[in-house]
Design a protein around this motif. Structure first.
Motif, PDB file in Angstrom:
ATOM      1  N   HIS A 155     -40.209 -36.670 -79.256  1.00 24.48           N
ATOM      2  CA  HIS A 155     -41.601 -37.035 -79.541  1.00 24.48           C
ATOM      3  C   HIS A 155     -41.719 -38.429 -80.128  1.00 24.48           C
ATOM      4  O   HIS A 155     -42.815 -38.890 -80.434  1.00 24.48           O
ATOM      5  N   GLY A 156     -40.592 -39.130 -80.284  1.00 27.83           N
ATOM      6  CA  GLY A 156     -40.635 -40.460 -80.883  1.00 27.83           C
ATOM      7  C   GLY A 156     -40.981 -40.393 -82.358  1.00 27.83           C
ATOM      8  O   GLY A 156     -41.015 -39.324 -82.966  1.00 27.83           O
ATOM      9  N   GLN A 157     -41.230 -41.547 -82.943  1.00 30.04           N
ATOM     10  CA  GLN A 157     -41.565 -41.625 -84.363  1.00 30.04           C
ATOM     11  C   GLN A 157     -42.982 -42.153 -84.578  1.00 30.04           C
ATOM     12  O   GLN A 157     -43.493 -42.157 -85.688  1.00 30.04           O
ATOM     13  N   SER A 158     -43.594 -42.603 -83.507  1.00 28.69           N
ATOM     14  CA  SER A 158     -45.006 -43.000 -83.508  1.00 28.69           C
ATOM     15  C   SER A 158     -45.404 -43.141 -82.054  1.00 28.69           C
ATOM     16  O   SER A 158     -44.619 -42.840 -81.154  1.00 28.69           O
ATOM     17  N   ASN A 159     -46.592 -43.634 -81.809  1.00 30.91           N
ATOM     18  CA  ASN A 159     -47.063 -43.773 -80.439  1.00 30.91           C
ATOM     19  C   ASN A 159     -46.205 -44.729 -79.631  1.00 30.91           C
ATOM     20  O   ASN A 159     -46.096 -44.600 -78.423  1.00 30.91           O
ATOM     21  N   LYS A 160     -45.587 -45.694 -80.291  1.00 32.38           N
ATOM     22  CA  LYS A 160     -44.836 -46.722 -79.569  1.00 32.38           C
ATOM     23  C   LYS A 160     -43.370 -46.814 -79.988  1.00 32.38           C
ATOM     24  O   LYS A 160     -42.616 -47.595 -79.428  1.00 32.38           O
ATOM     25  N   ILE A 161     -42.964 -46.050 -80.974  1.00 36.05           N
ATOM     26  CA  ILE A 161     -41.612 -46.164 -81.513  1.00 36.05           C
ATOM     27  C   ILE A 161     -40.787 -44.946 -81.127  1.00 36.05           C
ATOM     28  O   ILE A 161     -41.232 -43.807 -81.252  1.00 36.05           O
ATOM     29  N   GLY A 162     -39.553 -45.185 -80.684  1.00 35.66           N
ATOM     30  CA  GLY A 162     -38.635 -44.104 -80.394  1.00 35.66           C
ATOM     31  C   GLY A 162     -38.768 -43.559 -78.985  1.00 35.66           C
ATOM     32  O   GLY A 162     -39.699 -43.881 -78.241  1.00 35.66           O
ATOM     33  N   ALA A 163     -37.812 -42.705 -78.610  1.00 34.19           N
ATOM     34  CA  ALA A 163     -37.792 -42.115 -77.276  1.00 34.19           C
ATOM     35  C   ALA A 163     -38.829 -41.000 -77.167  1.00 34.19           C
ATOM     36  O   ALA A 163     -39.153 -40.338 -78.150  1.00 34.19           O
ATOM     37  N   ARG A 164     -39.324 -40.809 -75.962  1.00 33.35           N
ATOM     38  CA  ARG A 164     -40.294 -39.738 -75.714  1.00 33.35           C
ATOM     39  C   ARG A 164     -39.827 -38.915 -74.527  1.00 33.35           C
ATOM     40  O   ARG A 164     -39.357 -39.464 -73.521  1.00 33.35           O
ATOM     41  N   GLY A 165     -39.946 -37.607 -74.652  1.00 32.58           N
ATOM     42  CA  GLY A 165     -39.613 -36.713 -73.561  1.00 32.58           C
ATOM     43  C   GLY A 165     -40.833 -36.374 -72.732  1.00 32.58           C
ATOM     44  O   GLY A 165     -41.964 -36.717 -73.077  1.00 32.58           O
ATOM     45  N   ILE A 166     -40.616 -35.666 -71.652  1.00 32.55           N
ATOM     46  CA  ILE A 166     -41.711 -35.264 -70.774  1.00 32.55           C
ATOM     47  C   ILE A 166     -42.607 -34.233 -71.458  1.00 32.55           C
ATOM     48  O   ILE A 166     -43.823 -34.231 -71.265  1.00 32.55           O
ATOM     49  N   ALA A 167     -42.017 -33.353 -72.272  1.00 31.77           N
ATOM     50  CA  ALA A 167     -42.776 -32.288 -72.953  1.00 31.77           C
ATOM     51  C   ALA A 167     -42.530 -32.391 -74.459  1.00 31.77           C
ATOM     52  O   ALA A 167     -41.761 -31.621 -75.029  1.00 31.77           O
ATOM     53  N   PRO A 168     -43.188 -33.335 -75.135  1.00 34.26           N
ATOM     54  CA  PRO A 168     -42.844 -33.648 -76.531  1.00 34.26           C
ATOM     55  C   PRO A 168     -43.182 -32.580 -77.564  1.00 34.26           C
ATOM     56  O   PRO A 168     -42.822 -32.729 -78.734  1.00 34.26           O
ATOM     57  N   GLU A 169     -43.845 -31.500 -77.158  1.00 36.50           N
ATOM     58  CA  GLU A 169     -44.097 -30.416 -78.111  1.00 36.50           C
ATOM     59  C   GLU A 169     -43.285 -29.154 -77.793  1.00 36.50           C
ATOM     60  O   GLU A 169     -43.431 -28.133 -78.466  1.00 36.50           O
ATOM     61  N   ALA A 170     -42.425 -29.233 -76.802  1.00 36.39           N
ATOM     62  CA  ALA A 170     -41.557 -28.098 -76.485  1.00 36.39           C
ATOM     63  C   ALA A 170     -40.453 -27.986 -77.528  1.00 36.39           C
ATOM     64  O   ALA A 170     -40.121 -28.948 -78.207  1.00 36.39           O
ATOM     65  N   LYS A 171     -39.885 -26.804 -77.659  1.00 41.04           N
ATOM     66  CA  LYS A 171     -38.771 -26.580 -78.573  1.00 41.04           C
ATOM     67  C   LYS A 171     -37.466 -26.543 -77.780  1.00 41.04           C
ATOM     68  O   LYS A 171     -37.410 -26.016 -76.668  1.00 41.04           O
ATOM     69  N   ILE A 172     -36.417 -27.088 -78.392  1.00 38.20           N
ATOM     70  CA  ILE A 172     -35.086 -27.102 -77.786  1.00 38.20           C
ATOM     71  C   ILE A 172     -34.196 -26.077 -78.472  1.00 38.20           C
ATOM     72  O   ILE A 172     -34.065 -26.082 -79.700  1.00 38.20           O
ATOM     73  N   LEU A 173     -33.587 -25.184 -77.694  1.00 35.19           N
ATOM     74  CA  LEU A 173     -32.599 -24.238 -78.193  1.00 35.19           C
ATOM     75  C   LEU A 173     -31.223 -24.761 -77.776  1.00 35.19           C
ATOM     76  O   LEU A 173     -30.838 -24.634 -76.618  1.00 35.19           O
ATOM     77  N   PRO A 174     -30.467 -25.368 -78.711  1.00 34.33           N
ATOM     78  CA  PRO A 174     -29.185 -25.972 -78.335  1.00 34.33           C
ATOM     79  C   PRO A 174     -28.065 -24.938 -78.256  1.00 34.33           C
ATOM     80  O   PRO A 174     -27.840 -24.164 -79.185  1.00 34.33           O
ATOM     81  N   ILE A 175     -27.373 -24.934 -77.133  1.00 32.28           N
ATOM     82  CA  ILE A 175     -26.251 -24.022 -76.933  1.00 32.28           C
ATOM     83  C   ILE A 175     -25.055 -24.857 -76.491  1.00 32.28           C
ATOM     84  O   ILE A 175     -25.047 -25.401 -75.380  1.00 32.28           O
TER      85      ILE A 175
END
Length: 376
Positions: A109-129
């Motif tokens: 989701h980045g760190q602001s509107n213009k800072i950091g990387a952004r994913g396609i679905a920035p409000e989805a949750k990641i389950l790391p395995i």
């Protein structure tokens, strides 16, 4: 049977280099530059798609080298697990960076509107395995255990970054996930190490993802074959890395993560839509490339995020009629090979899975029939 890693992901760590991965650094400033360098977001009109859906309420399981905590993923990273024997954990250990990059392409989701990387679905949750070690080496049965964990912990989409051998346990786990209405996406594989679409992308019910370059044409690194379903950007793709850094990769790994993010957008907007219909939306709304209809380089075409969220897509079973059926569900408001070593560096898989109805669709599309025309 051991297989060579699916080659061609050029891992480039920014603001720090992981020993053994690269020959040189790229002087790209972190934070401010990364969003500009994420050309695939503009190419896919991700901002327009995110005005409709951002993946809220969707869990994407990332089976990979682990997902390291990153500022751009803060709040989106669930506690997961490790399926590597003798190496327990919560899925947060990533000595390779590959899994962290996959997760960022899906849900940063980045760190602001213009800072950091952004994913396609920035409000989805990641389950790391964590199913692969620091060398991106894992066994089919470890991958199968990870799929079982994803099913048990409510994953809506499974992301698997591997292409290689299989086992009876892995085949059973994949089919269990399909039966559980989970969307599975898998990378086709990368040249020159892979000559054909690998496993699990070839498993019926799994969406096989190929890649395109910056100009929207078939990427030289991408494997071709009759199993390809859709394609997405796969060249010079920037994302998150371990240590709060960023990376650049080339390969169908990146394309697959992007498609997994697209599936998350659809599942968020249409929460009651069956997995096979999610897959159907992706293929039916894809932008045709190459020869008319499905072909071995592009599948049904380049994913179209906005059309996948808004088009009037006839449900499965209406392909051969002129009927435009109503939407399948009400949109949410607001928002065969031998056992072998599984390799994952290049094929970041985000297995997009479907249920029994999708298995019928998959066989249908292999017969060469085009998807139904849709209203955009």
């Amino acid at each position: 049977m051991n297989r060579t890693p699916a080659v061609a992901i050029a891992l480039l760590l920014l603001s720090g280099v992981a020993p053994g991965h690269l020959a040189k650094e790229a002087p790209v400033a972190p934070g401010e530059r990364i969003r500009v360098d994420q050309w695939h977001l503009r190419f896919l009109k991700a901002d327009d798609a995110n005005a409709i859906s951002q993946g809220d309420g969707v869990i994407v399981a990332v089976l990979d080298t682990g997902v390291a905590p990153h500022p751009d993923l803060r709040g989106n990273l669930l506690t997961g697990t490790s399926t590597i024997p003798g190496a327990p954990g919560n899925g947060f250990l990533d000595e390779n960076s590959h899994g962290t990059g996959v997760a960022g392409l899906i849900a940063a989701h980045g760190q602001s509107n213009k800072i950091g990387a952004r994913g396609i679905a920035p409000e989805a949750k990641i389950l790391p395995i964590k199913s692969s070690d620091e060398a991106n080496t894992g066994k089919p049965d470890d991958l199968a255990t990870g799929i079982d964990y994803a099913i048990a912990h409510g994953a809506d989409i499974i992301s698997i970054s591997s292409s290689g051998g299989t086992s009876a346990k892995l085949v059973r786990a994949l089919r269990d996930a399909l039966s559980a209405n989970i969307v599975i996406v898998a990378a086709a594989g990368n040249r020159p190490g892979d000559a054909y679409v690998g496993y699990p992308a070839v498993e019926p019910g799994v969406i096989a993802v190929g890649g395109i370059d910056r100009a929207g044409f078939h990427a030289a690194v991408s494997v071709s074959g009759p199993e390809i379903d859709v394609v997405a950007p796969a060249v010079d793709i920037y994302s998150t890395s371990f240590g709060g850094k960023y990376s650049k990769g080339t390969g169908t790994s990146s394309a697959t993560a992007i498609v997994a993010g697209a599936a998350a957008l659809i599942r968020s907007k249409y929460p009651d839509l069956p997995a096979e219909e999610v897959a159907h939306r992706l293929t039916a709304t894809a932008i045709d490339k190459g020869p008319p209809g499905r072909d071995d380089q592009y599948g049904y075409g380049v994913i179209d995020l906005v059309a996948a969220l808004t088009a009037d897509v006839p449900p499965l079973g209406f392909e051969s009629t002129g009927v435009t059926a109503p939407a399948s569900t009400e949109a949410r408001t607001g928002n065969g090979r031998d056992d072998g070593t599984v390799r994952g560096l290049v094929t970041l898989g985000v297995l997009l899975a479907a249920g029994g109805g999708y298995l019928i669709w998959r066989r249908h599309r292999r017969a060469g029939d085009p998807p139904p025309r849709i209203s955009r």
